[in-house]
Scaffold this motif. Structure first.
Motif, short mmCIF file in Angstrom:
data_model
loop_
_atom_site.label_atom_id
_atom_site.label_comp_id
_atom_site.label_asym_id
_atom_site.label_seq_id
_atom_site.Cartn_x
_atom_site.Cartn_y
_atom_site.Cartn_z
N ARG B 547 0.83 -1.19 0.00
CA ARG B 547 0.00 0.00 0.00
C ARG B 547 0.87 1.26 0.00
NH1 ARG B 547 -4.99 1.83 1.96
NH2 ARG B 547 -5.84 -0.05 1.04
N ASN B 548 2.02 1.18 0.69
CA ASN B 548 2.85 2.37 0.84
C ASN B 548 4.04 2.40 -0.11
OD1 ASN B 548 1.80 4.01 3.23
ND2 ASN B 548 1.71 1.89 3.94
N ASP B 709 14.35 1.36 4.56
CA ASP B 709 13.55 2.58 4.46
C ASP B 709 12.11 2.17 4.17
OD1 ASP B 709 15.60 4.28 4.92
OD2 ASP B 709 16.15 4.46 2.80
N ILE B 710 11.21 2.57 5.05
CA ILE B 710 9.80 2.23 4.84
C ILE B 710 8.98 3.51 5.01
CG2 ILE B 710 7.83 0.91 5.71
CD1 ILE B 710 9.84 -1.16 6.72
N LYS B 711 8.12 3.75 4.08
CA LYS B 711 7.32 4.97 4.14
C LYS B 711 6.48 4.96 5.41
CE LYS B 711 4.31 7.66 1.23
NZ LYS B 711 3.26 7.47 0.22
N GLY B 712 6.43 6.08 6.07
CA GLY B 712 5.64 6.18 7.29
C GLY B 712 6.48 5.91 8.54
N PHE B 713 7.70 5.45 8.38
CA PHE B 713 8.55 5.17 9.54
C PHE B 713 9.86 5.96 9.46
CE2 PHE B 713 5.76 1.51 9.38
CZ PHE B 713 5.40 1.38 10.70
N GLU B 714 9.80 7.09 8.76
CA GLU B 714 11.03 7.85 8.54
C GLU B 714 11.63 8.32 9.86
OE1 GLU B 714 8.23 8.29 6.97
OE2 GLU B 714 8.64 7.99 4.83
#
Lengths: 361, 1069
Positions: B547-548, B709-714
């Motif tokens: 989804r991300n 790197d995962i979107k939303g966990f920057e």
């Protein structure tokens, strides 16, 4: 079998059981000295203790505690105390028997014989002094000083224990607010001991051993000293482990043990459990029952005591001021076992709990 | 005590007297015991034993020195000496007269004159002082009452003093004259004497040393007797006190005091160094002293054998000199009578045990060049011992030092022998041998590479490589080093969901060598209930990631490539510098992933664009560009896509289970929401969003963003326990759970090391038995990295090194410009994996193992199995080096910083014979500068060197002649642009580039001695400076013997000729 015996001993050492047994023993020792002061019986009793000790030494956990360099003198102390108590009790009992039989007391037998201090006293003192010094030498060579790791403010030892002679006081902290257990109670102990000679109007027992003539005084002292002081020192030394939790003499001192220790105040018992009305908002209303109870214990109980049994005699002998002082001190002493029993039976934390003003009883 | 009935007597005095006597005896005995207990220390026995050892060693050394003396020479010298003596005897009269004269002069005149002069000089000093102070009030403008000079200044005093001085100096001159005359008479004899002494120097030195510890009643008994030993004991505690290194006692720090050398008496002496393989003393004297009892024993054994086999005894001594042979082996070989051998062995082994223990105690530190000795960087007087070894340095008793056994056997042996026990009351027991390097970090923590760092260094690399710092905050790593895993922000375009699920669930299912650890199906979460939950969690992770995931559409289609051509390219262009291809047996480098089954994972189109330009998919990638053409890229893609494991399938993905997912979400939200809020939130979401939300919670729980790197966990921080100070953790802070660690049945060591070792071996170990009492969310989460025992040992050693330090800044390496440049550069080198291809800084160059040169000089590719202990300089022969990525030794002296900087940005063809390409890393200026500075720093220089070099045409023409004579172009490329065809003989760089590339000062140095700069280099040594000969000018017509001129001339020629060089087209690729 051995495990079973150990379990039984562990159970007997649970604080509530232990205090009850100690109190009973104290009562029996004073009121029925004939049951135990005979040399053979006493020797048998001591043999039993020694046997128990030797039996226990085979247990690793027990050995770990008992052989700790700083616990060794406490073990010595236990045996010495029992021995000297027996000396006093057995002489007192003999004197009582003699008096009954119309014989002169032990102390009267050579009362008219006079010897010089030197050599008859000082010489044996010197000899004993030398032997004790030699003993201390051997002790200091054979048992290393129990040094621990450098002290750290960030990491205090667990359990954190007071010096051995204060472990009785530390045990009181379990039942009382620190202010009571740490300030009021020790002051009262010191002041009470100072006041005792002035309270005691009984002229008997000076210069000779007796039991029957001072049964209450001796019983009271034994209770205060042996049960409430010495045995609490023993308990603090040997049975209180990490987090000040209770461990039997053969239990492993597991720092992760989590015994149930939920306690509630008198007001909660009353309003929540008995009346079901919820706690009152104002602290005075909330704590009024407790305050009344404490008031009654300290103010109403003494006059009532003056009317009953043995205390009636005391009242007559002492006069009102002495009697009220005595009864106050006596009740204060008894408050510890009372509080202990309430803790075990009702999980009672405080009778009066006013955290708003840091006052708890 | 006996009571008595007699009047006036309490006890019978006679009995009391006996008791008194008894008590007196008691107190006497205990007092003596007390003094003895105080006196009797184990270290004294050790020092006595060492003294005996030293006596034996020195007397043997003396004997040896005696034997070494050339008897003939000694005889000659003796003869010379006696001759000289005789000659002296001849002029005995004159010598005596001279001596007499000197004596008289000395006594009567010289001493008197000197005395008078000294008295006068003292007076003059006093007088001068008083005069000066009498002047002071005038100068300062106030009156002084304290200093008065009677009669004012006394110039005549000075005159008198002067004459006395002259008289004294005259006398002295006279004396010197006489002495010189006497010396001349004695000269011959003295020279002969000193020649004799020189020959006997070693003997005398040994004799003198021996004399100091000679055995006699005074030394052995009186000096060290109880009570008397406060005067001049021969046995005494030796210690070093170091102010800059502090011991921390929590409320105070105190200077370090180490007394280890009280017992480890040979620790800093080369005389006591031992061989690392045989563990026997290296010096013959020490070995003999230690083993002489064994020699006696062996001699007796040989005698008892009764058969004086010729040479047996000699063989025995050979055995004693040959460290490699074992006693067992010797016995087996040299006796027919096996029973006698067996009987003898027992005694001999006991003796050997004794020798072993004593050797262990008295041996020198194994690395005296690095530690202990005063010339080393860590002299014992400045650093002591316990700063590295830990333990209690002040103690002089085995147990109280808190020595730490290296393994269980040693622990048991120590328990028996020394009554050893665990250190309960000392927070930092000694580090066991093999882990001492943990202490290196006290001063060298900021160094990414530490030669000699042993287990600590290996552990540090593992921690950096496997990304421990992603979940555990580690100072100097977390936030500094790049995340270990690839970015997942565009993952949807790279792999499909089925693969993603399978990968997260069990990474090793697809790639056994992966660095990604396993989170699931571990010992504490493989029960049926937990298994169902974790399966849903992984579904959630995949759903969240997809989804991300940002859209990424590879821009072009891929041409069909040629697999064979692709294979050739893959192997030669440089992919293997980082990647391995296990199924082809290509395993030398493992910086990047193993590509063995890559066809099962990725699409051709994705791979094509990835290798063509890695940064287009992931701007932060470490993968460089090899500047592949479309054709090359297509060929490589074709090859890679052909790498498929037939029949490999992703692990099946279970169906979504809404009930379990809701349950998991309820548990996860429990801490931040009320129950009705949770219900509301969950009801508001549809099934898919719930799964995604579960994924988000799961990623937060397992900390996937620590590596990816995962979107939303920057902005999410590490989820694990901070490890920056792990080495200080008290054992009570470690949860041993339900595992027995106490008493006889202990399963694990009750120590930091024991705990961490089990944790790394199986991260869920400490949950054993707790799976049933812990809630699902509480279970231990650390993933299983599948470390080997060796890796665990290293990582635990690294963990032990995480401590607060109490070492003064003066004791740490100075933070000079060079130091900082080297550290920063090395860090970057590690990230870029430069060592995968290049050898420099004592490391790397492994890629060269894929190549060998056949008999006609053609480079051949060969597959090479896993990385072994490999030394480039030793293992890669010169010709091969001509075809593999170049060795970068002396780079800081060799190339111009500007050129290197440009080259790193934009590599140009320098060695056209090499098929491998220097990749384009896309470095920024800062990074390129860091590398340039590091190369300079490695040569202990800074980059800012300027040269005023200008080529001289005359010299250059001379250089040209030499250049031609030397046929340099046979091996060196010498072309103005990239050649189409490279002759097979070419092995070396294009010299047309020299003027822009090389530092002018370097070429002459290189020509003078290439081997000293690059051991094993192909470059022949043309200039023999010793013989003053060069093959370039054999008849010496050009140079007239001036070889330096020749080297300089070639340098000028190269610097001149390179000016016509055309910018190569290669960089356009």
């Amino acid at each position: 079998m051995i495990e079973w015996v150990k379990t039984v001993i562990n159970a007997l050492c649970e604080p509530q059981v232990y205090i009850v047994i100690m109190s009973l023993w104290c009562l029996v020792s004073v009121w029925k000295p004939q049951w135990w002061v005979g040399p053979k019986r006493f020797a048998a009793m001591m043999c039993f203790f020694v046997f128990l000790y030797i039996f226990s030494i085979f247990d690793e956990q027990f050995r770990l505690i008992a052989f700790k360099a700083d616990n060794i003198p406490i073990i010595f102390m236990l045996f010495l105390l029992v021995f000297f108590t027996w000396v006093g009790f057995s002489r007192g009992h003999q004197n009582d028997e003699r008096r009954k039989a119309g014989l002169p007391l032990i102390e009267e037998e050579d009362a008219d014989v006079k010897v010089l201090v030197w050599p008859h006293l000082l010489y044996i003192e010197l000899i004993v002094g030398i032997f004790v010094t030699a003993l201390l030498f051997v002790w200091s060579i054979c048992i290393m000083a129990p040094l621990e790791e450098p002290a750290s403010a960030a990491r205090t030892p667990n359990p954190s224990k007071a010096p051995w002679y204060f472990l009785g006081l530390q045990e009181m902290l379990v039942y009382f607010d620190p202010w009571m257990a740490g300030v009021v109670a020790p002051s009262l102990i010191v002041l009470g001991l100072m006041a005792l000679p002035y309270i005691d109007t009984n002229p008997k027992g000076n210069g000779y051993y007796t039991l029957s003539e001072r049964r209450f005084a001796i019983g009271g002292f034994c209770f205060g000293f042996f049960v409430l002081w010495i045995s609490l020192i023993l308990m603090g030394t040997a049975f209180r482990g990490p987090n000040w939790n209770f461990f039997g003499p053969f239990d492993y001192w597991d720092p992760h043990a989590q015994p149930v220790l939920n306690n509630i105040n008198l007001s909660e018992i009353l309003y929540l459990n008995v009346l079901n009305t919820g706690l009152p908002e104002h602290w005075l209303v909330r704590e009024l029952p407790g305050i009344l109870l404490v008031g009654a214990y300290t103010l109403i109980l003494p006059p009532l005591m003056a009317k009953i049994g043995r205390f009636k005699v005391f009242y007559a002998d002492m006069g009102a001021p002495r009697f009220y002082l005595f009864s106050f001190l006596f009740l204060m002493m008894m408050s510890l076992p009372i509080k202990m029993i309430l803790r075990w039976t009702l999980n009672l934390k405080y009778i009066v709990a006013i955290p708003e003003y840091f006052f708890n009883v | 005590m006996a009571r008595t009935n007699r009047p006036h007597e309490a006890y019978r005095i006679a009995t009391l007297n006996r008791w008194f006597a008894l008590s007196a005896v008691c107190i006497f005995v205990t007092s003596v015991w007390l003094i003895w207990a105080d006196y009797d220390r184990s270290w004294k026995d050790i020092q006595r034993d060492f003294r005996a050892f030293e006596r034996q060693r020195l007397s043997y050394k003396q004997l040896q020195a005696q034997n070494n003396i050339d008897v003939e020479k000694l005889k000659n010298l003796r003869a010379q000496a006696s001759e000289a003596n005789e000659a002296l005897m001849a002029k005995r009269e004159r010598v005596m007269t001279k001596r007499e004269a000197i004596k008289t002069l000395k006594n009567n005149l010289y001493h008197v004159a000197k005395q008078q002069y000294n008295f006068e000089r003292a007076k003059m000093g006093d007088h001068r002082y008083q005069t000066e102070h009498a002047l002071t009030p005038e100068l300062l403008g106030f009156k002084c009452h304290y200093y008065r000079v009677e009669g004012g200044p006394r110039p005549e005093g000075c005159k008198e003093g002067q004459s006395l001085r002259d008289r004294f100096l005259d006398q002295e001159d006279a004396l010197n004259r006489l002495q010189t005359e006497l010396d001349a008479m004695l000269a011959e004899q003295k020279a002969a004497e000193s020649a004799l002494t020189a020959v006997r120097r070693d003997v005398n030195a040994a004799q003198k040393a021996h004399g100091l510890i000679e055995s006699n009643f005074f030394t052995d008994v009186i000096r060290d007797a109880p009570i008397l030993d406060f005067l001049v004991p021969s046995l005494k505690i030796k210690q070093v006190v170091i102010k800059d290194i502090r011991d921390d006692y929590n409320f105070a720090t105190v200077q370090k005091e180490d007394r280890c050398m009280t017992c480890h008496l040979g620790i800093d002496s080369r005389e006591h160094s031992i061989d690392p393989n045989s563990h026997r003393f290296v010096q013959p004297a020490a070995r003999h002293a230690m083993e002489s009892d064994l020699i006696v024993l062996l001699n007796q054994f040989i005698d008892a054998q009764g058969q004086e086999a010729p040479g047996l005894r000699e063989e025995l001594y050979t055995y004693l000199d040959d460290a490699a042979m074992t006693l067992d082996g010797w016995l087996e070989e040299n006796s027919d009578n096996q029973d006698a051998v067996a009987a003898f062995k027992i005694t001999a082994i006991q003796e050997l045990e004794k020798i072993r223990a004593r050797t262990q105690l008295y041996k020198a530190h194994p690395d005296l060049d690095l530690y202990m000795s005063s010339a080393s960087p860590h002299p014992i007087k400045d650093f002591g011992c316990s700063v590295c070894h830990e333990g209690r340095g002040q103690a002089t008793d085995f147990g109280r030092v808190f020595h730490e056994p290296k393994n269980q056997e040693q622990k048991q042996a120590w328990r028996k022998q020394y009554d050893w026990h665990e250190a309960h009351s000392w927070d930092y027991p000694q580090l066991p041998s093999g882990r001492v390097t943990a202490s290196c970090a006290k001063c060298h923590n900021e160094e990414p590479k530490l030669t000699g760092g042993g287990a600590y260094e290996r552990g540090r690399r593992i921690v950096e490589n496997r990304g421990c710092f992603g979940c555990h905050r580690i100072e100097g790593m977390t936030g500094v080093l790049r995340k270990r895993g690839p970015s997942l922000t565009r993952v949807a375009s790279k792999i499909d969901r089925a693969f993603a699920y399978s990968w997260v669930w069990a990474p090793k299912h697809f790639r056994p060598s992966t660095k990604m650890p396993a989170f699931f199906s571990q010992t504490n979460n493989r029960g049926p209930d937990t298994l169902a939950r974790t399966e849903q969690e992984v579904r959630g992770i995949v759903a969240y990631l997809y989804r991300n995931s940002e859209a990424y559409v590879p821009p072009q289609q891929v041409d069909t490539g040629d697999v064979a051509q692709g294979k050739r390219l893959f192997e030669t262009v440089g992919c293997l510098g980082c990647h391995s291809m296990t199924i082809e047996g290509q395993e030398v480098n493992n910086h990047g992933p193993d590509l063995s089954a890559i066809g099962n994972k990725l699409s051709a189109q994705w791979v094509y664009h990835w290798i063509k330009n890695p940064k287009s998919y992931w701007p932060g990638t470490a993968m460089p560009s090899l500047r592949l053409s479309a054709k090359e890229a297509s060929d490589i893609v074709a090859y890679l896509m052909s790498k498929k494991t037939e029949g490999w399938q992703p692990l099946p993905q279970p169906a979504a289970n809404a009930a379990v997912q809701r349950q998991l979400l309820r548990e996860a939200l429990n801490t931040s929401m009320r129950r009705d809020e949770i219900k509301q939130t969950l009801d508001d979401l549809n099934a898919e969003d719930r799964e995604i939300m579960l994924g988000q919670k799961t990623i937060a729980k397992y900390g996937c963003f620590g590596c990816h790197d995962i979107k939303g966990f920057e902005k999410s921080g590490p989820i694990g326990t901070e490890l920056s100070r792990w080495g200080e953790k008290f054992i009570a802070q470690l949860d041993f759970g339900l595992i027995s660690h106490h008493g006889k049945n202990a399963e694990v060591d009750f120590s930091r090391i024991g705990w961490a070792t089990e944790k790394l071996n199986n991260p869920r170990f400490w949950d054993r038995g707790k799976e049933r009492t812990k809630s699902f969310q509480e279970l231990l989460k650390m993933p299983n990295f599948g470390f080997t025992q060796g890796e665990i040992h290293s990582v635990v050693t690294f963990l032990l090194s995480r401590r607060n330090q109490h070492v003064h800044i003066r004791k740490r390496p100075a933070k000079t410009e060079t130091y900082l440049a080297v550290q920063a550069g090395r860090r970057l080198v590690r990230e870029l994996n430069c060592h995968g291809c290049h050898y420099f800084d004592d490391e790397g160059g492994d890629l060269a193992r894929y190549w060998y040169i056949d008999s006609v000089g053609i480079p051949i590719f060969q597959s090479a199995k896993a990385k072994s202990d490999f030394s480039f300089v030793r293992n890669i022969p010169g010709p091969t080096r001509g075809h593999v990525p170049p060795v970068l030794l002396d780079q800081g002296n060799k190339t111009k910083p500007r050129w290197l900087f440009d080259f790193l940005h934009n590599p140009t063809t320098l060695r056209p014979q090499i098929k491998m390409r220097m990749p384009t890393f896309g470095l920024d200026d800062h990074q390129a500068n860091a590398l340039v500075r590091m190369f300079a720093g490695l040569e202990h220089r800074s980059v800012g060197d300027h040269s005023t070099f200008a080529p001289n045409a005359q010299l250059a023409s001379m250089g040209e002649k030499l250049f031609k004579a030397g046929q340099c172009e046979r091996c060196h490329m010498f072309a103005n642009r990239d050649p189409k065809v490279v002759p097979e003989s070419i092995l070396a760089p294009n010299l047309k580039l020299a003027s822009i590339r090389l530092q002018p000062s370097w070429t002459p140095r290189w020509l003078a001695d290439p081997q000293s700069i690059m051991p094993g280099a192909n470059m022949p040594n043309y200039f023999d400076l010793q013989a003053k000969y060069t093959a370039l000018d054999p008849d010496n017509t050009l140079l007239k013997g001036d070889l330096a001129l020749g080297m300089e001339a070639i340098n000028h020629y190269l610097m001149m000729s390179g000016r016509s060089y055309v910018t190569p087209t290669s960089q356009a690729r």
